[in-house]
Write a protein that holds these residues in place. Structure first.
Motif, PDB file in Angstrom:
ATOM      1  N   GLN A  69       0.865  -1.150   0.138  1.00  0.00           N
ATOM      2  CA  GLN A  69      -0.001   0.074   0.074  1.00  0.00           C
ATOM      3  C   GLN A  69       1.031   1.193   0.067  1.00  0.00           C
ATOM      4  OE1 GLN A  69      -3.123  -0.355  -0.460  1.00  0.00           O
ATOM      5  NE2 GLN A  69      -3.498   2.033  -0.342  1.00  0.00           N
ATOM      6  N   ARG A  72       1.927   1.847  -3.410  1.00  0.00           N
ATOM      7  CA  ARG A  72       0.976   2.206  -4.351  1.00  0.00           C
ATOM      8  C   ARG A  72       0.627   3.728  -4.012  1.00  0.00           C
ATOM      9  NH1 ARG A  72      -3.192  -3.126  -3.973  1.00  0.00           N
ATOM     10  NH2 ARG A  72      -1.737  -4.318  -5.520  1.00  0.00           N
ATOM     11  N   GLN A  73       0.610   4.186  -2.868  1.00  0.00           N
ATOM     12  CA  GLN A  73       0.474   5.560  -2.619  1.00  0.00           C
ATOM     13  C   GLN A  73       1.424   6.484  -3.189  1.00  0.00           C
ATOM     14  OE1 GLN A  73      -2.308   6.916  -1.472  1.00  0.00           O
ATOM     15  NE2 GLN A  73      -3.415   4.943  -0.969  1.00  0.00           N
ATOM     16  N   ILE A  76       0.880   6.878  -6.905  1.00  0.00           N
ATOM     17  CA  ILE A  76      -0.347   7.600  -7.064  1.00  0.00           C
ATOM     18  C   ILE A  76      -0.162   9.139  -6.866  1.00  0.00           C
ATOM     19  CG2 ILE A  76      -2.550   8.516  -6.218  1.00  0.00           C
ATOM     20  CD1 ILE A  76      -3.173   5.301  -5.481  1.00  0.00           C
ATOM     21  N   ASN A 222     -11.730  12.141 -15.003  1.00  0.00           N
ATOM     22  CA  ASN A 222     -11.593  10.939 -15.265  1.00  0.00           C
ATOM     23  C   ASN A 222     -10.404  10.001 -15.554  1.00  0.00           C
ATOM     24  OD1 ASN A 222     -14.642  10.584 -14.616  1.00  0.00           O
ATOM     25  ND2 ASN A 222     -15.303  10.901 -16.668  1.00  0.00           N
ATOM     26  N   LYS A 225      -7.952  10.222 -12.789  1.00  0.00           N
ATOM     27  CA  LYS A 225      -8.327   9.122 -11.863  1.00  0.00           C
ATOM     28  C   LYS A 225      -7.785   7.831 -12.327  1.00  0.00           C
ATOM     29  CE  LYS A 225     -12.332   7.172  -9.468  1.00  0.00           C
ATOM     30  NZ  LYS A 225     -13.653   7.065  -9.051  1.00  0.00           N
ATOM     31  N   LEU A 226      -8.277   7.772 -13.687  1.00  0.00           N
ATOM     32  CA  LEU A 226      -7.920   6.313 -14.325  1.00  0.00           C
ATOM     33  C   LEU A 226      -6.014   6.304 -14.442  1.00  0.00           C
ATOM     34  CD1 LEU A 226     -10.289   6.067 -17.214  1.00  0.00           C
ATOM     35  CD2 LEU A 226     -10.444   4.764 -15.071  1.00  0.00           C
ATOM     36  N   LYS A 228      -4.063   7.342 -12.313  1.00  0.00           N
ATOM     37  CA  LYS A 228      -3.719   7.024 -11.039  1.00  0.00           C
ATOM     38  C   LYS A 228      -3.965   5.678 -10.593  1.00  0.00           C
ATOM     39  CE  LYS A 228      -3.851  11.957  -9.003  1.00  0.00           C
ATOM     40  NZ  LYS A 228      -2.194  12.000  -8.992  1.00  0.00           N
ATOM     41  N   GLN A 229      -4.997   5.091 -11.050  1.00  0.00           N
ATOM     42  CA  GLN A 229      -5.558   3.744 -10.720  1.00  0.00           C
ATOM     43  C   GLN A 229      -4.731   2.787 -11.496  1.00  0.00           C
ATOM     44  OE1 GLN A 229      -9.583   3.610 -11.834  1.00  0.00           O
ATOM     45  NE2 GLN A 229     -10.447   4.442  -9.850  1.00  0.00           N
ATOM     46  N   GLU A 230      -4.136   3.148 -12.668  1.00  0.00           N
ATOM     47  CA  GLU A 230      -3.340   2.313 -13.513  1.00  0.00           C
ATOM     48  C   GLU A 230      -2.132   2.299 -12.808  1.00  0.00           C
ATOM     49  OE1 GLU A 230      -2.244  -0.247 -16.606  1.00  0.00           O
ATOM     50  OE2 GLU A 230      -4.397   0.608 -15.893  1.00  0.00           O
ATOM     51  N   ALA A 232      -1.184   2.601  -9.865  1.00  0.00           N
ATOM     52  CA  ALA A 232      -1.451   1.865  -8.637  1.00  0.00           C
ATOM     53  C   ALA A 232      -1.678   0.307  -8.805  1.00  0.00           C
ATOM     54  CB  ALA A 232      -2.690   1.990  -7.605  1.00  0.00           C
ATOM     55  N   ARG A 233      -2.152   0.118  -9.986  1.00  0.00           N
ATOM     56  CA  ARG A 233      -2.416  -1.496 -10.375  1.00  0.00           C
ATOM     57  C   ARG A 233      -0.844  -1.960 -10.693  1.00  0.00           C
ATOM     58  NH1 ARG A 233      -7.373  -0.003 -12.562  1.00  0.00           N
ATOM     59  NH2 ARG A 233      -6.690   0.347 -14.682  1.00  0.00           N
TER      60      ARG A 233
END
Length: 715
Positions: A69, A72-73, A76, A222, A225-226, A228-230, A232-233
Motif C-alpha cells: 500500500q 501504491r500511494q 499515485i 476521469n 483518476k484512471l 492514478k488507478q493504473e 497503482a495497479r
C-alpha cells in the motif's frame, strides 16, 4: 426388483439434479479436508528486541499489504494530472452558431421583421428566438444582441454569420485552456472587420463570440483518476515468499520482523485464517485444471459429459483418499513402505475410460496433492519432494504404458512396466540423497515400489467392470470383448443368417479403415458393423444374402408387405441389442444405419402394380438419420458393400462408379444432415471404401482351361 428400481432412481437423480459445478465443489471440499493438515503452522519462540535463536522462514507465500500500500500511494502521488484536448469542439461550436443564425433568419422571415418594424413586433420576435434556443447551453445572449441581428438586413445577417463561424473556428483551431479563454475571446473580437459591419452588429457579434468560443483543452478528472488507478495497479505486490528467511539466527528481532511474522501467521495465538486461504487458493487452482479438462471433453463429447465428470470426480477423490490412507503407513516406521501406494491405478482407469490427455493431467495434479499429503505425515513444512517425484513418474507410467487396443491390462506385462518405472525412480531418489546404502532398507524400498505396480493393475482390473456397468461405458476394452466371434449374438447371426454375417464382416473392414482416415472411432465402427444387421435374424430368408437356394419369398407377397419386413430389420435389431444389454452407441448405429433412405426396388414395383400414385414416404425408413460420424461411415459401407455384392462381374471401374453413385445419392438425399461429419470427411470415406474394395475386386489372371503342365526332361 425394489433394489434395482431404487438404484435406477438414485442414478437418475444424481445425473439430473447435481450440477457440474456442484460436483466440482464437492471434489474441492474433499481435497480440502484431506489436505488441511498442511496449513497448521508451528509458532516460533521469539520476542521483540531479543536475539533470534534460529532462522525463521515463511511457511507460505503471502502479500505484505502494508508495504504494498505504501508503494501504491507513492505511485499515485507521482502520477501527473491529465488534460483532454477536444479538437472537434470548434466544429461543434460553429454548428451551434449556425443554428443560432438559422433560427434568427427563420423568425425574421415568419414575423416579417425589418429595421422599420414596430418595437413590439421586434420584442415578440426576440422572445420567440429565445424560446427556440432555450435548450442550448450557449443561448444566453442579451436582448439587444438578438434585436440587432434580427433587424439587420439579410445581406448583413449572412455576412455576420460567415464572420462569426470563421472567427470561432480559427480561435478554437488550437488548444484553448480556461486560463487562456478570455484572451482568445478578446482577440477574436478585436479582429472583427469594421469595414463591412456597423457598430451595432459588431457589438452583437462580440457577444456571440464570447458566448460560443469556449475552452477545448481542460482538466480531465476521469482520465486523471484512471491514470492514478493504473499506476497503482502496476505496482507489484510486495510478497513474502514461502521459504524466505524473515529472521536470521543471531539477529535482533525488530518491530518489522514481528510484523512480518504475524503476517505469515507464525505469531498468531488465536485462529489464523490466512494459511487456510492459501490452501483454498491452491485447491482452487487444482479444481480449475480439473474443470478445464472437463470443459474440453464436454465440447468434444457433449452426450457423455455427465459420465465423464462423475468418473473423473470419483477417480480423483478416490486416488487422493487412497494416498491419504497410505500416508499413515509411515507410522509403522518400516523403511520405504510409503512407495507401496498404487497411484498408477487411477491414471490407468482414467486412460482406459476417458483419454490419455486427461490421465496425464490427472497424474500431474495427483502428484501435487500426494506430495502435500505425505508432507503432512512426514511433518514437513509444505510437501515431500521425494514423494512428489515418485508419485508423478509412477502415475505417468500408468497413463502412458497401456496400448490403445490392449484389452484388460495384463498383470505381468503392464504391472511389470509400472513396477520397473517405480523401482528406477526409487533407486535414483536413494542415490540423490547421498546416504549409505543398506541391504535391508534398500531392498524394502525397491520391493514396495515394485509391488505397487502390480497392485495398481490388479485394482484396475477389479474396478473396471464396476465403472463400465455403473456408468454404461463403452470402453475400448468392452469393444474388444464384444468383437469376440464367440459372443452369443455373433454366433446367432452366423448360424441363423450366415450371408448377413459375412456381409457384416466386410462392412466392418470397410468402416474401420474409413473411420481411421477421418479420425473417428474405428473400433466402435467395426464392432457396430458386426451387429448392425442382427435384426435380419428375425426373418433371415427375406434378405437376399441369406437365400442360398435361390428362392425369393418376396416374389409371392405384395411390395407393401415386403416393405414392412425389410424396413423393420433396423428396429428389430435395436430391440434385440437392448435385450442383450448392448451399449447404447451400438444400438444407435444399428437403428440409424439406413436413416430415412428409400426402398427403391419395392417402391418401383409397387408403382408398377398400382393404378394410383404412391407416396414415396411410404417406402422410406422412418429414421432417425445418422447422428455420429461412425454411424455415417457404417451406413455408407453397408449400402456400398451390399450393392457391390449384388453386382455381376465386378471390376475396379464398375466398383468406383457404383461407390460414387451411392455416395452422391445419400448426400443429395440429405442422409447426413443431422451428423457432424463434413463434406471433406465424407469424400475421404468414399475414397477409403473405394480403395478397400479395389483390393478385393482387383483384376485376376485368367488361366486357359486347356492349359496342361508340360513335363520337362531334366536328364
Amino acid at each position: 426388483m425394489i433394489t434395482h428400481q431404487l438404484k435406477n432412481r438414485m442414478k437418475e437423480f444424481a445425473l439430473t439434479y447435481l450440477s457440474d459445478w456442484g460436483i466440482v465443489l464437492i471434489v474441492g471440499l474433499i481435497l480440502y479436508g484431506l489436505m488441511v493438515g498442511s496449513v497448521l503452522p508451528k509458532n516460533p519462540n521469539v520476542k521483540l528486541h531479543e536475539i533470534a535463536p534460529s532462522d525463521i522462514q515463511s511457511p507460505i507465500d503471502t502479500v505484505d499489504t502494508q508495504a504494498t500500500q505504501e508503494k501504491r500511494q507513492e505511485a499515485i502521488g507521482s502520477t501527473p494530472s491529465a488534460y483532454a484536448y477536444n479538437k472537434n469542439l470548434g466544429l461543434i461550436q460553429v454548428e451551434k452558431v449556425g443554428d443560432l443564425f438559422d433560427t434568427i433568419a427563420a423568425v425574421k422571415k415568419d414575423d416579417k421583421i425589418t429595421s422599420d418594424s414596430p418595437q413590439g413586433a421586434i420584442d415578440h420576435a426576440v422572445s420567440s428566438i429565445a424560446n427556440r434556443l432555450a435548450d442550448s447551453a450557449d443561448s444566453k445572449l442579451s436582448h439587444s444582441t438578438l434585436s440587432a441581428l434580427l433587424t439587420a438586413s439579410d445581406h448583413n445577417l449572412q455576412i455576420a454569420e460567415d464572420i462569426a463561424s470563421t472567427s470561432i473556428y480559427e480561435a478554437m483551431s488550437d488548444k484553448v485552456g480556461w486560463n487562456d479563454l478570455q484572451r482568445v475571446q478578446d482577440k477574436a473580437s478585436a479582429q472583427l472587420p469594421s469595414s463591412v459591419l456597423n457598430d451595432r452588429i459588431r457589438k452583437a457579434l462580440n457577444e456571440v463570440l464570447h458566448a460560443y468560443i469556449t475552452a477545448n483543452y481542460s482538466f480531465d478528472a476521469n482520465a486523471t483518476k484512471l491514470n492514478k488507478q493504473e499506476a497503482a495497479r502496476n505496482v507489484d505486490n510486495v510478497v513474502i515468499h514461502q521459504g524466505e528467511v524473515i529472521v536470521k539466527k543471531g539477529e535482533l528481532v525488530t518491530n518489522d520482523m514481528i510484523r512480518q511474522l504475524k503476517l505469515v501467521g507464525l505469531l498468531d495465538e488465536h485462529f489464523n485464517i490466512i494459511p487456510f486461504i492459501g490452501l483454498l487458493l491452491l485447491i482452487g487452482f487444482i479444481m480449475f485444471i480439473f474443470w478445464f479438462e472437463y470443459y474440453r471433453f464436454r465440447e468434444k463429447h457433449p452426450k457423455y459429459s455427465v459420465k465423464f465428470l462423475y468418473i473423473y470426480a470419483l477417480m480423483f477423490t478416490g486416488a487422493a483418499t487412497l494416498m491419504k490412507i497410505c500416508s499413515f503407513l509411515r507410522l509403522t516406521n518400516v523403511s520405504g513402505i510409503s512407495y507401496l501406494v498404487p497411484l498408477a491405478m487411477a491414471t490407468l482407469i482414467i486412460r482406459i475410460l476417458l483419454s490419455e490427455r486427461v490421465a496425464v493431467v490427472s497424474g500431474l495434479l495427483l502428484a501435487l496433492v500426494g506430495s502435500i499429503l505425505y508432507g503432512i505425515s512426514a511433518k514437513a513444512a509444505i510437501f515431500d519432494s521425494n514423494m512428489a517425484i515418485y508419485l508423478l513418474l509412477s502415475s505417468l507410467s500408468g497413463a502412458l504404458v497401456l496400448r490403445k487396443r490392449q484389452a484388460r491390462p495384463k498383470i505381468i506385462q503392464t504391472g511389470g512396466s509400472i513396477a520397473l518405472v517405480n523401482v528406477l525412480v526409487v533407486l535414483s531418489l536413494l542415490m540423490f540423497q547421498n546416504t549409505p546404502f543398506t541391504l535391508i532398507n534398500t531392498s524394502l524400498s525397491l520391493g514396495f515400489a515394485a509391488i505397487s505396480g502390480f497392485i495398481a493393475v490388479i485394482l484396475t482390473n477389479g474396478l473396471m467392470p464396476l465403472f463400465e456397468t455403473g456408468f454404461s461405458i463403452l470402453s475400448p476394452i468392452r469393444l474388444i470383448e464384444l468383437s469376440n466371434p464367440n459372443h452369443p449374438l455373433l454366433r446367432k447371426i452366423l448360424i441363423e443368417a450366415p450371408g448377413t454375417y459375412h456381409h457384416s464382416l466386410m462392412v466392418a473392414n470397410l468402416a474401420e479403415r474409413a473411420c481411421g482416415v477421418i479420425g473417428a472411432n474405428g473400433l466402435l465402427a467395426r464392432v457396430a458393423a458386426y451387429y448392425h444387421d442382427v435384426g435380419k435374424t428375425k426373418r433371415p430368408r427375406f434378405f437376399v444374402e441369406n437365400q442360398m437356394d435361390g428362392v425369393n419369398p418376396h416374389d409371392k407377397i405384395s411390395p407393401q408387405l415386403s416393405r414392412t419386413i425389410i424396413i423393420s430389420h433396423p428396429y428389430d435389431g435395436a430391440d434385440i441389442l437392448r435385450d442383450y444389454h448392448m451399449p447404447k452407441e451400438i444400438i444407435d448405429i444399428a437403428e440409424q444405419h439406413h436413416g430415412t433412405t428409400l426402398l427403391k426396388y419395392f417402391y418401383v414395383k409397387a408403382q408398377e402394380q398400382s393404378e394410383k400414385p404412391i407416396d414415396e414416404s411410404e417406402f422410406r425408413y422412418p429414421g432417425p438419420k445418422v447422428q455420429s460420424k461412425e454411424a455415417a461411415v457404417v451406413e455408407l459401407a453397408d449400402s456400398i458393400e451390399a450393392a457391390v455384392r449384388a453386382m455381376k462381374n465386378p471390376n475396379p471401374v464398375k466398383v468406383n462408379n457404383l461407390v460414387k453413385s451411392i455416395f452422391n445419392d445419400r448426400l443429395s438425399d440429405g442422409q447426413f444432415d443431422e451428423c457432424d461429419i463434413t463434406l471433406k470427411e465424407l469424400k475421404s470415406v468414399e475414397k477409403s471404401i473405394d480403395e478397400t474394395l479395389r483390393g478385393v475386386y482387383h483384376s485376376r489372371i485368367e488361366y486357359p482351361k486347356d492349359l496342361k503342365m508340360k513335363k520337362v526332361n531334366t536328364k
